[in-house]
Design a protein around this motif. Structure first.
Motif, PDB file in Angstrom:
ATOM      1  N   ARG A  26       0.782  -1.189  -0.047  1.00 26.34           N
ATOM      2  CA  ARG A  26       0.030  -0.175  -0.084  1.00 26.34           C
ATOM      3  C   ARG A  26       1.019   1.298   0.036  1.00 26.34           C
ATOM      4  O   ARG A  26       0.635   2.285  -0.638  1.00 26.34           O
ATOM      5  CB  ARG A  26      -1.050  -0.095   1.291  1.00 26.34           C
ATOM      6  N   VAL A  27       1.931   1.286   0.745  1.00 23.38           N
ATOM      7  CA  VAL A  27       2.844   2.490   0.888  1.00 23.38           C
ATOM      8  C   VAL A  27       3.782   2.622  -0.446  1.00 23.38           C
ATOM      9  O   VAL A  27       3.903   3.604  -1.004  1.00 23.38           O
ATOM     10  CB  VAL A  27       3.734   2.386   2.049  1.00 23.38           C
ATOM     11  N   ILE A  28       4.362   1.523  -0.718  1.00 25.12           N
ATOM     12  CA  ILE A  28       5.269   1.423  -1.918  1.00 25.12           C
ATOM     13  C   ILE A  28       4.623   1.763  -3.182  1.00 25.12           C
ATOM     14  O   ILE A  28       5.355   2.182  -4.297  1.00 25.12           O
ATOM     15  CB  ILE A  28       6.278   0.285  -1.938  1.00 25.12           C
ATOM     16  N   ALA A  29       3.119   1.615  -3.300  1.00 19.22           N
ATOM     17  CA  ALA A  29       2.500   1.760  -4.365  1.00 19.22           C
ATOM     18  C   ALA A  29       2.498   3.121  -4.858  1.00 19.22           C
ATOM     19  O   ALA A  29       2.449   3.483  -5.944  1.00 19.22           O
ATOM     20  CB  ALA A  29       0.975   1.630  -4.260  1.00 19.22           C
ATOM     21  N   HIS A  30       3.064   4.119  -3.988  1.00 19.62           N
ATOM     22  CA  HIS A  30       3.154   5.660  -4.156  1.00 19.62           C
ATOM     23  C   HIS A  30       4.260   5.820  -5.038  1.00 19.62           C
ATOM     24  O   HIS A  30       4.344   7.100  -5.662  1.00 19.62           O
ATOM     25  CB  HIS A  30       3.169   6.232  -2.678  1.00 19.62           C
ATOM     26  N   PHE A  31       5.262   4.875  -4.828  1.00 27.54           N
ATOM     27  CA  PHE A  31       6.756   5.302  -5.445  1.00 27.54           C
ATOM     28  C   PHE A  31       7.290   4.355  -6.232  1.00 27.54           C
ATOM     29  O   PHE A  31       7.155   3.126  -5.815  1.00 27.54           O
ATOM     30  CB  PHE A  31       7.645   5.407  -4.079  1.00 27.54           C
ATOM     31  N   ASP A  32       7.788   4.603  -7.311  1.00 31.78           N
ATOM     32  CA  ASP A  32       8.374   3.714  -8.443  1.00 31.78           C
ATOM     33  C   ASP A  32       9.629   3.294  -8.087  1.00 31.78           C
ATOM     34  O   ASP A  32      10.028   2.300  -8.502  1.00 31.78           O
ATOM     35  CB  ASP A  32       8.200   4.262  -9.731  1.00 31.78           C
ATOM     36  N   ASN A  33      10.555   4.190  -7.511  1.00 29.94           N
ATOM     37  CA  ASN A  33      12.146   3.989  -7.366  1.00 29.94           C
ATOM     38  C   ASN A  33      12.483   3.192  -6.298  1.00 29.94           C
ATOM     39  O   ASN A  33      13.639   3.195  -5.747  1.00 29.94           O
ATOM     40  CB  ASN A  33      12.747   5.333  -7.356  1.00 29.94           C
ATOM     41  N   VAL A  34      11.754   2.355  -5.752  1.00 25.18           N
ATOM     42  CA  VAL A  34      12.147   1.605  -4.489  1.00 25.18           C
ATOM     43  C   VAL A  34      13.014   0.315  -5.192  1.00 25.18           C
ATOM     44  O   VAL A  34      12.466  -0.314  -5.794  1.00 25.18           O
ATOM     45  CB  VAL A  34      10.936   1.019  -3.756  1.00 25.18           C
ATOM     46  N   THR A  35      14.268   0.252  -4.525  1.00 25.38           N
ATOM     47  CA  THR A  35      15.169  -0.826  -4.986  1.00 25.38           C
ATOM     48  C   THR A  35      15.143  -2.072  -4.213  1.00 25.38           C
ATOM     49  O   THR A  35      15.173  -3.071  -4.514  1.00 25.38           O
ATOM     50  CB  THR A  35      16.664  -0.509  -5.075  1.00 25.38           C
ATOM     51  N   SER A  36      15.155  -1.892  -2.792  1.00 28.72           N
ATOM     52  CA  SER A  36      14.870  -2.579  -1.794  1.00 28.72           C
ATOM     53  C   SER A  36      14.095  -2.350  -0.450  1.00 28.72           C
ATOM     54  O   SER A  36      14.516  -1.012  -0.026  1.00 28.72           O
ATOM     55  CB  SER A  36      16.204  -3.445  -1.443  1.00 28.72           C
ATOM     56  N   VAL A  37      13.740  -3.395   0.077  1.00 26.29           N
ATOM     57  CA  VAL A  37      13.096  -3.170   1.580  1.00 26.29           C
ATOM     58  C   VAL A  37      13.334  -4.208   2.668  1.00 26.29           C
ATOM     59  O   VAL A  37      13.475  -5.332   2.354  1.00 26.29           O
ATOM     60  CB  VAL A  37      11.487  -3.052   1.606  1.00 26.29           C
ATOM     61  N   ASN A  38      14.002  -3.635   3.566  1.00 23.21           N
ATOM     62  CA  ASN A  38      14.503  -4.677   4.708  1.00 23.21           C
ATOM     63  C   ASN A  38      13.513  -4.453   6.088  1.00 23.21           C
ATOM     64  O   ASN A  38      13.433  -3.212   6.320  1.00 23.21           O
ATOM     65  CB  ASN A  38      15.848  -4.439   5.135  1.00 23.21           C
ATOM     66  N   VAL A  39      13.151  -5.327   6.543  1.00 23.00           N
ATOM     67  CA  VAL A  39      11.868  -5.324   7.497  1.00 23.00           C
ATOM     68  C   VAL A  39      12.702  -6.158   8.854  1.00 23.00           C
ATOM     69  O   VAL A  39      12.887  -7.392   8.580  1.00 23.00           O
ATOM     70  CB  VAL A  39      10.572  -5.644   7.203  1.00 23.00           C
ATOM     71  N   ILE A  40      12.646  -5.627   9.765  1.00 17.59           N
ATOM     72  CA  ILE A  40      12.893  -6.262  11.083  1.00 17.59           C
ATOM     73  C   ILE A  40      11.863  -6.171  12.249  1.00 17.59           C
ATOM     74  O   ILE A  40      11.629  -5.210  12.533  1.00 17.59           O
ATOM     75  CB  ILE A  40      14.469  -5.657  11.726  1.00 17.59           C
ATOM     76  N   LEU A  41      11.438  -7.418  12.518  1.00 22.31           N
ATOM     77  CA  LEU A  41      10.462  -7.519  13.546  1.00 22.31           C
ATOM     78  C   LEU A  41      11.242  -8.220  14.857  1.00 22.31           C
ATOM     79  O   LEU A  41      11.929  -9.012  14.863  1.00 22.31           O
ATOM     80  CB  LEU A  41       9.373  -8.202  13.262  1.00 22.31           C
ATOM     81  N   GLN A  90       7.403  14.442  -2.317  1.00 21.91           N
ATOM     82  CA  GLN A  90       6.981  15.897  -2.577  1.00 21.91           C
ATOM     83  C   GLN A  90       8.389  16.704  -2.787  1.00 21.91           C
ATOM     84  O   GLN A  90       8.400  17.612  -3.432  1.00 21.91           O
ATOM     85  CB  GLN A  90       6.365  16.396  -1.452  1.00 21.91           C
ATOM     86  N   LYS A  91       9.446  16.151  -2.016  1.00 21.39           N
ATOM     87  CA  LYS A  91      10.493  17.083  -2.033  1.00 21.39           C
ATOM     88  C   LYS A  91      11.243  16.961  -3.248  1.00 21.39           C
ATOM     89  O   LYS A  91      11.898  17.803  -3.862  1.00 21.39           O
ATOM     90  CB  LYS A  91      11.681  16.428  -0.977  1.00 21.39           C
ATOM     91  N   VAL A  92      11.329  15.617  -3.774  1.00 23.75           N
ATOM     92  CA  VAL A  92      12.043  15.463  -5.174  1.00 23.75           C
ATOM     93  C   VAL A  92      11.286  15.946  -6.029  1.00 23.75           C
ATOM     94  O   VAL A  92      11.846  16.759  -7.255  1.00 23.75           O
ATOM     95  CB  VAL A  92      11.951  13.844  -5.313  1.00 23.75           C
ATOM     96  N   SER A  93       9.840  15.963  -5.992  1.00 22.94           N
ATOM     97  CA  SER A  93       8.875  16.613  -7.018  1.00 22.94           C
ATOM     98  C   SER A  93       9.278  18.159  -6.971  1.00 22.94           C
ATOM     99  O   SER A  93       9.370  18.881  -8.286  1.00 22.94           O
ATOM    100  CB  SER A  93       7.565  16.467  -6.901  1.00 22.94           C
ATOM    101  N   ASP A  94       9.168  18.922  -6.154  1.00 28.30           N
ATOM    102  CA  ASP A  94       9.656  20.217  -5.858  1.00 28.30           C
ATOM    103  C   ASP A  94      10.845  20.652  -6.462  1.00 28.30           C
ATOM    104  O   ASP A  94      11.191  21.465  -7.162  1.00 28.30           O
ATOM    105  CB  ASP A  94       9.328  20.839  -4.403  1.00 28.30           C
ATOM    106  N   HIS A  95      11.906  19.681  -6.120  1.00 31.20           N
ATOM    107  CA  HIS A  95      13.130  19.982  -6.574  1.00 31.20           C
ATOM    108  C   HIS A  95      13.209  19.976  -7.970  1.00 31.20           C
ATOM    109  O   HIS A  95      14.097  20.778  -8.690  1.00 31.20           O
ATOM    110  CB  HIS A  95      14.203  19.198  -5.859  1.00 31.20           C
TER     111      HIS A  95
END
Length: 107
Positions: A26-41, A90-95
């Motif tokens: 749901r979160v990463i659907a906003h953003f295309d440039n994700v290369t990897s995700v590390n989750v620690i529980l 938003q920061k990248v878009s504004d830049h």
């Protein structure tokens, strides 16, 4: 996108894995440039902790959350990550918009 889910003092069951993947999708659907995700529980006495590091081009976004319930910690982590990703986007878009605005027109 590489997704790595690790458990410290907690077994990552298929149900927990599916819950984390659903929340992160749901979160990463906003953003295309994700290369990897590390989750620690992790579990420390009465505190359940969820941490995530999202690697995007040019930046790593790190979020952690803890709660008495692991699922609540994952929910909170996903909400925080959503806000951070939107802020970064938003920061990248504004830049990029500012860079285009400051270019001189060709003659």
């Amino acid at each position: 996108m590489n997704l790595n889910i690790t458990g410290h003092h907690v077994e990552v069951t298929p149900a927990i894995r599916e819950y984390v993947v659903t929340k992160l999708d749901r979160v990463i659907a906003h953003f295309d440039n994700v290369t990897s995700v590390n989750v620690i529980l992790s579990v420390e006495k009465l505190k359940q902790k969820a941490e995530v590091t999202v690697h995007v081009r040019g930046k790593d976004i790190y979020v952690e959350s803890d709660d008495a319930n692991l699922y609540a910690a994952i929910d909170s982590m996903a909400d925080k990550l959503d806000r951070q990703v939107q802020k970064y986007k938003q920061k990248v878009s504004d830049h990029n918009h500012d860079a285009l605005k400051h270019q001189s027109p060709e003659a």
